[in-house]
Each structure stands twice: as structure tokens, then as C-alpha cells.
Design an enzyme around this catalytic site. Structure first.
Site, mmCIF file in Angstrom:
data_model
loop_
_atom_site.group_PDB
_atom_site.id
_atom_site.type_symbol
_atom_site.label_atom_id
_atom_site.label_comp_id
_atom_site.label_asym_id
_atom_site.label_seq_id
_atom_site.Cartn_x
_atom_site.Cartn_y
_atom_site.Cartn_z
ATOM 1 N N GLU A 58 0.824 -1.212 0.000
ATOM 2 C CA GLU A 58 0.000 0.000 0.000
ATOM 3 C C GLU A 58 0.858 1.261 0.000
ATOM 4 O O GLU A 58 0.603 2.190 -0.778
ATOM 5 C CB GLU A 58 -0.918 -0.010 1.225
ATOM 6 C CG GLU A 58 -1.594 1.327 1.552
ATOM 7 C CD GLU A 58 -2.571 1.810 0.497
ATOM 8 O OE1 GLU A 58 -2.964 2.991 0.554
ATOM 9 O OE2 GLU A 58 -2.931 1.006 -0.393
ATOM 10 N N HIS A 61 2.673 1.930 -3.229
ATOM 11 C CA HIS A 61 1.718 2.424 -4.222
ATOM 12 C C HIS A 61 1.486 3.925 -4.037
ATOM 13 O O HIS A 61 1.437 4.685 -5.010
ATOM 14 C CB HIS A 61 0.399 1.657 -4.097
ATOM 15 C CG HIS A 61 -0.674 2.131 -5.020
ATOM 16 N ND1 HIS A 61 -0.486 2.310 -6.369
ATOM 17 C CD2 HIS A 61 -1.974 2.487 -4.778
ATOM 18 C CE1 HIS A 61 -1.605 2.737 -6.929
ATOM 19 N NE2 HIS A 61 -2.517 2.869 -5.984
ATOM 20 N N HIS A 123 -12.137 3.967 -9.038
ATOM 21 C CA HIS A 123 -10.723 4.331 -8.902
ATOM 22 C C HIS A 123 -9.889 3.704 -10.018
ATOM 23 O O HIS A 123 -9.010 4.359 -10.598
ATOM 24 C CB HIS A 123 -10.218 3.884 -7.528
ATOM 25 C CG HIS A 123 -8.844 4.374 -7.188
ATOM 26 N ND1 HIS A 123 -8.515 5.701 -7.163
ATOM 27 C CD2 HIS A 123 -7.716 3.709 -6.853
ATOM 28 C CE1 HIS A 123 -7.241 5.839 -6.839
ATOM 29 N NE2 HIS A 123 -6.735 4.636 -6.645
ATOM 30 N N HIS A 212 -20.662 -9.476 -15.518
ATOM 31 C CA HIS A 212 -19.390 -9.054 -16.109
ATOM 32 C C HIS A 212 -18.996 -9.979 -17.254
ATOM 33 O O HIS A 212 -18.464 -9.530 -18.270
ATOM 34 C CB HIS A 212 -18.295 -9.038 -15.039
ATOM 35 C CG HIS A 212 -16.953 -8.654 -15.569
ATOM 36 N ND1 HIS A 212 -16.708 -7.449 -16.197
ATOM 37 C CD2 HIS A 212 -15.757 -9.320 -15.575
ATOM 38 C CE1 HIS A 212 -15.438 -7.387 -16.568
ATOM 39 N NE2 HIS A 212 -14.854 -8.513 -16.206
ATOM 40 N N HIS A 274 -4.782 -9.615 -16.547
ATOM 41 C CA HIS A 274 -6.134 -9.175 -16.906
ATOM 42 C C HIS A 274 -6.245 -7.649 -16.800
ATOM 43 O O HIS A 274 -6.799 -6.995 -17.686
ATOM 44 C CB HIS A 274 -7.137 -9.846 -15.959
ATOM 45 C CG HIS A 274 -8.534 -9.886 -16.476
ATOM 46 N ND1 HIS A 274 -8.880 -10.412 -17.691
ATOM 47 C CD2 HIS A 274 -9.712 -9.447 -15.912
ATOM 48 C CE1 HIS A 274 -10.189 -10.314 -17.866
ATOM 49 N NE2 HIS A 274 -10.708 -9.722 -16.804
#
Length: 297
Positions: A58, A61, A123, A212, A274
């Protein structure tokens, strides 16, 4: 022309791709709360002591995102000054700055205040737009000074089809991000059936995952149709052929990696792949959108 601007643009584009993949890694590993509810510091510290792996993921990032935010602002101002004579430059410069700031605020808000899964999914979509704006600005830097800039002559119908495709692609990105943030990635086992059913319904996590799948398959068909249209009508326009061909390649890769996510129990590699491919697909569609809106003067 603009040698250093080009180099800076390439570096910034790669950096934004890293930020996007880091965000996907944070989601995949459940590291969103790796620094608690504190921002921009991590548990109130500049450098966390004895950090857990979630904290490292985290906080790294955050650091890379902050650095890239600074680089994008510099790049946007630089491009504004050097490429202002190009039709798309000022708009893309403004969008690059706006979306990187918006992305940062969404991330900070999620940490400090907590946000719904729907907003958290947004986001990732904002990150994809940020990547695309930086890449397109870099493309403009490479195009400037060339004697021949791609200005394909396409029909209004084809142009509108490209507009529809990119909007639809963005919605598909959002549904995929929503599936991740609601931990519904493995809600459907097997493919093409979902838990042994042809139609499990659209309720709950299983419904989110299945929806999806449906919209993802539809995206493949939409892009396949765009490619066939391009081959039949615009063989003389290499930009259109290459753009639609790359889009078809990426959406095929996206489909395969999506199936692989199911059969590998969402391994880190397949999940990251992906996220990477859909980002490249969206960026390619953004480029197509930019060139089909150009007009000959």
C-alpha cells in the site's frame, strides 16, 4: 523534434502503467488498509517500522503515485508549451492533470473516510483514463514535426461506432473492477457455465460476476464488428486497420486472461495480466477515438 519531451513522455507513460498495476495489486492482495486510516503518512509515520507485506504494498503504491502525479503535472505543462499548436494537446494536458489529481483524491478518501465498493471500482477506471491521456500526449510529441499525421477519412457511422465502443469498454472496465472490490472474482466456478448453470441470475456476487462475463463477451463481439467494418471499408487507412486490429488482439487476450482467472483461482499473475490487457485495450480505443475525430484542412 522534442527529443527530451518524447523521452519524458515514454517514462511517464510507463510509470502510469506501473501505478495502475500497483493499484490492481493492492486490490488483489487486500492491502487497501495496509496503512490503516492515515494518509498521506502510514500509521502516522514517514517510514513505517517493521511493516507487514500489506503495508509495503500500500505505501509503495502511494509513493509511486505521488511521484507520478508530479511527473504528469510537469509533462502536461511541458506539452502545453511545446505542442499547443496541435488540436488535441491542450485538452489532453488538462485532462491528464485533472484525472491524476482526481485519482489521488479518490484513493485518499477511500483510506481516510472509507468508500462504497462502487466508488472504489471507479478508482481503477480513473487510473485507466489517466494512463490514456499521458500516452496520447506522448503520441502527439512523436507526431509533431512529421510531414504526414494520421487523419483517416471515415464515415460518420464508423466514427459513432468507435465512440460507442470506447464508452462501452469503459463500462465493462467498471463492472470488472466492481467484481474485484466485492470479492466476487471466484463467485462463478467453471466456464462457460457458472456453477454448472447456464443462467444463475444477476443477484448477489454470483450475479455481479455473471453480468461481467456477459458484457465482456459482448465487448469482444462489438470490437470484432469494428474490425470487420474496418477491413471491408477502410483497407486504405493503415491507422484504422492497425488500431482496430490491436483492439481485437487485446480484447481476445482479455477474454482468454479472464477465463484463466477462473481456472487458476485468480492467481496473482492472471489477475495482473487481466488488468494490464484491459488498460492497453482502453488506451488503444482512446487513440482510435482521437484520430477519427480529426479533420482534413
Amino acid at each position: 523534434m522534442h527529443r527530451y519531451l518524447k523521452i519524458f513522455g515514454v517514462i511517464t507513460s510507463i510509470g502510469m502503467l506501473i501505478v495502475l498495476l500497483q493499484g490492481a495489486l493492492v486490490t488483489k492482495t487486500g492491502s487497501g488498509e495496509g496503512c490503516g486510516a492515515t494518509w498521506p503518512l502510514c500509521f502516522g509515520e514517514v517510514i513505517p517500522t517493521s511493516p507487514a507485506i500489506e503495508t509495503i504494498i500500500e505505501y509503495s503504491h502511494r509513493i509511486v503515485s505521488a511521484l507520478m502525479g508530479l511527473l504528469i503535472i510537469i509533462f502536461a505543462i511541458w506539452a502545453w508549451r511545446k505542442l499547443s499548436h496541435m488540436r488535441e494537446a491542450k485538452f489532453l494536458a488538462i485532462m491528464a492533470v485533472f484525472f491524476i489529481l482526481f485519482q489521488g483524491l479518490l484513493g485518499a478518501g477511500a483510506v481516510v473516510f472509507g468508500q462504497s465498493k462502487a466508488i472504489l471500482a471507479l478508482h481503477f477506471g480513473i487510473s485507466a483514463i489517466s494512463l490514456a491521456t499521458v500516452v496520447l500526449l506522448t503520441v502527439l510529441a512523436f507526431e509533431d514535426g512529421k510531414s504526414k499525421v494520421p487523419v483517416p477519412n471515415v464515415s460518420k457511422g464508423f466514427r459513432n461506432y468507435v465512440f460507442f465502443t470506447i464508452i462501452y469498454c469503459y463500462l465493462v472496465i467498471y463492472t470488472g473492477a466492481y467484481v474485484k472490490h466485492t470479492q466476487a472474482t471466484l463467485a462463478c466456478s467453471g466456464f462457460p457455465l457458472c456453477n454448472g448453470q447456464i443462467f444463475p441470475g444477476f443477484a448477489g456476487p454470483i450475479g455481479s460476476h455473471y453480468f461481467h462475463r456477459i458484457v465482456g463477451i459482448a465487448l469482444f463481439l462489438v470490437i470484432l464488428g469494428m474490425f470487420v467494418w474496418a477491413v471491408r471499408r477502410y483497407r486504405h487507412e493503415p491507422t484504422i486497420i492497425w488500431g482496430t486490429g490491436l483492439s481485437l488482439l487485446f480484447v481476445t487476450g482479455q477474454f482468454i486472461s479472464g477465463v484463466a482467472v477462473v481456472f487458476t483461482a485468480a492467481s496473482l499473475f492472471t489477475a495482473m495480466l487481466h488488468a494490464l490487457i484491459i488498460s492497453l485495450l482502453f488506451t488503444t480505443l482512446c487513440y482510435l477515438t482521437m484520430v477519427v475525430t480529426r479533420k482534413k484542412y
